[in-house]
Scaffold this active site. Structure first.
Site, PDB file in Angstrom:
ATOM      1  CG  ASP A 198      -1.924   1.091   1.266  1.00  0.00           C
ATOM      2  OD1 ASP A 198      -2.798   1.089   0.388  1.00  0.00           O
ATOM      3  OD2 ASP A 198      -1.843   1.959   2.157  1.00  0.00           O
ATOM      4  CD  GLU A 239      -2.364   2.394  -3.360  1.00  0.00           C
ATOM      5  OE1 GLU A 239      -3.536   2.744  -3.565  1.00  0.00           O
ATOM      6  OE2 GLU A 239      -1.850   2.390  -2.225  1.00  0.00           O
TER       7      GLU A 239
END
Length: 536
Positions: A198, A239
């Site tokens: 993330d 990401e």
């Protein structure tokens, strides 16, 4: 073709299925999905044809951000189960040929994490330097004052890229990097095959003077090396939503870094092309994209679990996509995103939606899909923010959508055309013409076409603006994919190369005539073709 690389570098021929345990299946009737429920429904994912399951965060959490505010990286939210349940789920997945990815959320913790509670309690705490503090945020480079919140107990401001209840970890601190490696090692030992990371860019940015001797990309490389030592097949999928000029550095700056980058720029230009019914926006980007290293690639998607972000488009371009797919204010979020699912944006199950999925699965890279998209689930705009697309999986008709027997679900399901009475797994499983059947066939074809994941991609020049055509070449084999992005019939003559004497239709098994290496195609509105070359 030699198929051995498709196993050695498994992520380049994978199909990733993203799900949230909390909303997948409730096994005990409390209205919340759980790991046991995942085990009971894992056959659905395997039958669909996916090869890898990405689990959204299932750690203990203060639950102010759907599990992305974590209080313990080495545990499991007790509402969902325990570590033993997860180990059992990984075993069941493996029995069905499915690898498991964990969500690695180490840019920030919850404000309730014991590390932060200890850090705010004393400047002498060893955990104080686990986070970023400042007496005067206006002097801190690379941030704005909105990124800092005053903490009365600590007597300083702490930094957060996201919400104030999500303080950023100080990756510069070796002790923090040790904790991240410990987390990676723990879950790899439990059996996961890798991680979706993330907010990767925020962990690599320079903040404050203490970062002067720290190189975030070099740290990514060392984390990849560490994961590889613990499990030789471990994969990191990041990401990375950054400007075009920065993309390459997340593949190979100071040594190989990420194995896969989630292709946000590809996704945004895809939706602009869909809005215009023209290939040019996507084609222009693909011509400029860096070529990933041999064992790395893009992770492509139509929609993910967040908003459809359009932040890298020009304002006028963004307005085009808004007008086409999110014209109402409650469909939009943050000024640059749409909080709807793919099926509702593209008019439900029909030629346009199926063409979009065919296009995504044929793009160079590793396809990633969100749970429920295989049956055409929609969103519930009555829910706040991103939660609109994170509703319970619709297994069957009825009030509980076959997800739970409870009267109150963790989140309410959509109603109307996309409610469970009209969109559910049970009905589509028995219908050979359903979206579920189409998606399963498409996914299995994608797995049988490793040229798309491993090959060198080349755009095929053609006249109709609506036609997106490209080829992928790998180990002497060539695959062609042709898509009509418009609602009108289009025709074109494609130059496949003088050595191509014929083609095999991979999706519809139709006959096509190649003469002198050229193929004339005529596609209906939103039509598509996947073709493998026969060569002299």
């Amino acid at each position: 073709m030699r198929l051995s690389p498709t196993s050695d570098v498994w992520w380049k021929n994978a199909v990733v299925y993203c799900l949230d345990v909390e909303t997948f299946f409730d096994s005990d009737g409390d209205g919340v999905g759980d790991v046991t429920g995942l085990i009971e429904r894992i056959d659905h994912v395997a039958e669909l044809g996916a090869t890898c399951v990405w689990l959204m965060p299932l750690y203990p959490t203060a639950n102010q951000d759907d599990g992305y505010d974590i209080t313990d990286y080495l545990g499991v939210d007790p509402r969902l189960g325990d570590v033993g349940d997860v180990a059992e789920a990984i075993r069941h997945a493996g029995d069905r040929g499915l690898r498991v990815l964990a969500d690695l959320v180490v840019n920030h913790t919850s404000i309730e994490h014991p590390w932060f509670q200890a850090a705010r309690g004393s400047r002498d705490s060893p955990y104080r330097d686990y986070y970023l503090w400042s007496d005067d945020p206006s002097d801190e480079q690379g941030t704005t004052e909105d990124n800092w919140t005053w903490d009365e107990q600590a007597g300083q401001h702490y930094m957060h890229r996201f919400q104030p209840f999500q303080p950023d970890l100080n990756i510069v601190n070796p002790a923090v990097r040790h904790q991240i490696a410990k987390t990676v090692g723990f879950w790899l030992t439990l059996g996961v095959a890798g991680f979706r990371m993330d907010a990767v860019p925020f962990m690599c940015e320079e903040v404050g003077e203490q970062s002067d001797d720290f190189d975030g990309k070099a740290w990514l490389h060392s984390l990849r090396e560490f994961a590889g030592r613990r499990n030789g097949e471990a994969m990191l999928m990041g990401e990375v939503n950054v400007a075009e000029k920065e993309l390459e550095s997340y593949f190979e700056d100071h040594g190989d870094a990420l194995h896969l980058q989630l292709g946000f720029l590809i996704n945004q230009r895809l939706w602009l092309s869909l809005a215009r019914g023209e290939a040019a926006p996507l084609e222009d980007l693909i011509r400029r994209l860096p070529v990933p290293p041999r064992d790395a690639g893009w992770a492509t998607f139509v929609r993910n679990h967040d908003e459809l972000t359009l932040d890298k488009l020009e304002e006028a371009e963004r307005d085009e996509v808004f007008a086409a797919f999110g014209p109402e204010k409650d469909m939009q979020i943050y000024g640059h995103g749409i909080r709807r699912r793919a099926a509702s944006m593209l008019g439900g199950d029909g030629p346009r939606l199926r063409m979009a999925w065919s296009l995504m699965y044929s793009l160079p890279g590793t396809p990633v899909m969100l749970y429920g998209d295989e049956i055409g689930m929609g969103e519930n705009l009555s829910l706040e923010g991103r939660m609109s697309v994170r509703t319970p999986m619709q297994w069957a008709a009825g009030a509980g959508a076959g997800f739970s027997t409870a009267s109150e679900l963790v989140r309410p399901v959509p109603h109307g055309d996309f409610g469970p009475d009209r969109v559910n797994v049970a009905d589509q499983r028995h219908d050979p013409g359903s979206l579920l059947a189409f998606m399963s066939r498409l996914i299995h074809r994608r797995r049988e076409t490793p040229e798309l994941g491993f090959g060198v991609s080349t755009l095929l020049e053609n006249e109709p603006p609506a036609l997106f055509a490209h080829r992928c070449d790998w180990q002497g084999s060539s695959v062609f994919a042709v898509h009509n992005l418009s609602g009108e019939t289009v025709a074109a003559e494609l130059d496949l190369g003088e050595d191509v004497t014929g083609v095999d239709d991979l999706l519809e098994l139709r006959e096509h005539r190649v003469e002198g290496g050229r193929l004339r195609v005529e596609l209906d509105a939103y039509g598509y073709l996947w073709l493998r070359a026969r060569k002299a």
